[in-house]
Design a protein around this motif. Structure first.
Motif, PDB file in Angstrom:
ATOM      1  N   ARG A 106      18.485   8.878  -2.039  1.00 11.04           N
ATOM      2  CA  ARG A 106      18.002   8.740  -1.562  1.00 11.04           C
ATOM      3  C   ARG A 106      16.714   7.578  -1.742  1.00 11.04           C
ATOM      4  O   ARG A 106      16.364   7.167  -0.580  1.00 11.04           O
ATOM      5  N   VAL A 107      16.125   8.543  -1.858  1.00 18.34           N
ATOM      6  CA  VAL A 107      14.611   8.109  -2.968  1.00 18.34           C
ATOM      7  C   VAL A 107      14.721   6.920  -4.129  1.00 18.34           C
ATOM      8  O   VAL A 107      15.948   6.984  -5.563  1.00 18.34           O
ATOM      9  N   GLU A 108      14.270   5.869  -4.020  1.00 12.62           N
ATOM     10  CA  GLU A 108      13.864   4.900  -4.263  1.00 12.62           C
ATOM     11  C   GLU A 108      12.350   4.862  -5.515  1.00 12.62           C
ATOM     12  O   GLU A 108      11.620   4.299  -4.494  1.00 12.62           O
ATOM     13  N   THR A 109      12.399   4.663  -6.008  1.00 10.19           N
ATOM     14  CA  THR A 109      10.800   4.898  -6.637  1.00 10.19           C
ATOM     15  C   THR A 109      11.013   2.913  -6.712  1.00 10.19           C
ATOM     16  O   THR A 109      11.717   2.034  -7.413  1.00 10.19           O
ATOM     17  N   LEU A 110       9.758   2.192  -6.483  1.00 10.20           N
ATOM     18  CA  LEU A 110       8.753   1.178  -6.159  1.00 10.20           C
ATOM     19  C   LEU A 110       8.160   0.776  -7.596  1.00 10.20           C
ATOM     20  O   LEU A 110       7.058   1.220  -8.655  1.00 10.20           O
ATOM     21  N   SER A 111       8.647  -0.455  -7.638  1.00  7.88           N
ATOM     22  CA  SER A 111       7.665  -0.982  -8.773  1.00  7.88           C
ATOM     23  C   SER A 111       6.182  -1.100  -8.371  1.00  7.88           C
ATOM     24  O   SER A 111       5.778  -1.153  -7.115  1.00  7.88           O
ATOM     25  N   GLU A 112       5.248  -1.075  -9.537  1.00  4.14           N
ATOM     26  CA  GLU A 112       3.570  -1.881  -8.743  1.00  4.14           C
ATOM     27  C   GLU A 112       3.674  -3.289  -7.747  1.00  4.14           C
ATOM     28  O   GLU A 112       2.815  -2.648  -7.151  1.00  4.14           O
ATOM     29  N   ALA A 113       4.336  -3.706  -8.911  1.00  8.52           N
ATOM     30  CA  ALA A 113       4.402  -5.151  -7.624  1.00  8.52           C
ATOM     31  C   ALA A 113       5.163  -5.002  -6.180  1.00  8.52           C
ATOM     32  O   ALA A 113       4.360  -5.773  -5.444  1.00  8.52           O
ATOM     33  N   GLU A 114       5.813  -4.399  -6.614  1.00 11.81           N
ATOM     34  CA  GLU A 114       6.387  -4.093  -4.720  1.00 11.81           C
ATOM     35  C   GLU A 114       5.766  -3.052  -4.040  1.00 11.81           C
ATOM     36  O   GLU A 114       5.310  -3.196  -3.221  1.00 11.81           O
ATOM     37  N   CYS A 115       4.911  -2.292  -4.916  1.00  7.74           N
ATOM     38  CA  CYS A 115       4.447  -1.448  -4.240  1.00  7.74           C
ATOM     39  C   CYS A 115       3.100  -2.364  -3.229  1.00  7.74           C
ATOM     40  O   CYS A 115       1.777  -2.544  -2.346  1.00  7.74           O
ATOM     41  N   LEU A 116       2.173  -2.822  -4.287  1.00  5.07           N
ATOM     42  CA  LEU A 116       0.803  -4.031  -3.854  1.00  5.07           C
ATOM     43  C   LEU A 116       1.641  -4.540  -2.933  1.00  5.07           C
ATOM     44  O   LEU A 116       1.152  -5.076  -1.713  1.00  5.07           O
ATOM     45  N   ARG A 117       3.254  -5.485  -2.711  1.00  7.16           N
ATOM     46  CA  ARG A 117       3.366  -5.939  -2.171  1.00  7.16           C
ATOM     47  C   ARG A 117       2.981  -5.694  -0.504  1.00  7.16           C
ATOM     48  O   ARG A 117       3.024  -6.291   0.912  1.00  7.16           O
ATOM     49  N   LEU A 118       4.258  -4.447  -0.242  1.00  4.08           N
ATOM     50  CA  LEU A 118       4.515  -3.271   0.611  1.00  4.08           C
ATOM     51  C   LEU A 118       2.734  -3.148   1.482  1.00  4.08           C
ATOM     52  O   LEU A 118       2.517  -3.017   2.408  1.00  4.08           O
ATOM     53  N   LEU A 119       2.103  -2.890   0.089  1.00  7.89           N
ATOM     54  CA  LEU A 119       0.420  -2.602   0.896  1.00  7.89           C
ATOM     55  C   LEU A 119      -0.184  -3.869   2.075  1.00  7.89           C
ATOM     56  O   LEU A 119      -0.625  -3.767   2.611  1.00  7.89           O
TER      57      LEU A 119
END
Length: 143
Positions: free
Chosen positions: A6-19
């Motif tokens: 159930r744990v998905e590793t996120l890309s850097e781009a997705e991390c920054l978008r979520l922030l």
């Protein structure tokens, strides 16, 4: 089912978008030779730096300037046990450029504890990681 399914590793781009979707995170730094964690207002600048708002007279401002820190933000749902968490590591420096300070002030970024004349810390992301916890019954597709 393996819990990690159930744990998905996120890309850097997705991390920054979520922030960019949350206004508060936690900065981890060293204070009196011990780890310290403090919630702070922040904003993601157009150049990719995180701008953290701190009170001018705070020990936090002194403790962050010129140091390597971690910054974590998340959005979690305790009912569904889903959400995401992003962790950023990098160097933090007091924002000194007058135009960048004016831009931060115009954006409305302020410390949680009011300060009419806040300081801003710029965190340059050097390592950005994140994870999303998917709903029960959904699993991460692995290639």
């Amino acid at each position: 089912m393996d819990r990690d399914d159930r744990v998905e590793t996120l890309s850097e781009a997705e991390c920054l978008r979520l922030l960019s979707t949350v206004p508060v995170g936690r900065v981890v730094y060293t204070e009196h030779a011990l780890p310290a964690v403090l919630p702070l207002s922040f904003d993601l600048a157009p150049d990719g730096r995180l701008l953290l708002a701190v009170r001018r007279d705070s020990a936090t401002a002194r403790g962050l300037d010129g140091t390597v820190v971690a910054f974590q933000a998340d959005r979690l749902d305790p009912v569904t046990r889903t959400g995401w968490s992003v962790l950023v590591h990098g160097r933090a420096d007091l924002l000194r450029d007058p135009e960048q300070i004016r831009r931060a002030l115009r954006s409305g970024l302020r410390p949680w504890v009011g300060d009419p004349d806040p300081l801003f810390i710029a965190l340059v992301p050097e390592l950005v990681t994140g994870r999303r916890l998917l709903p029960a019954g959904r699993t991460v597709t692995r290639s």
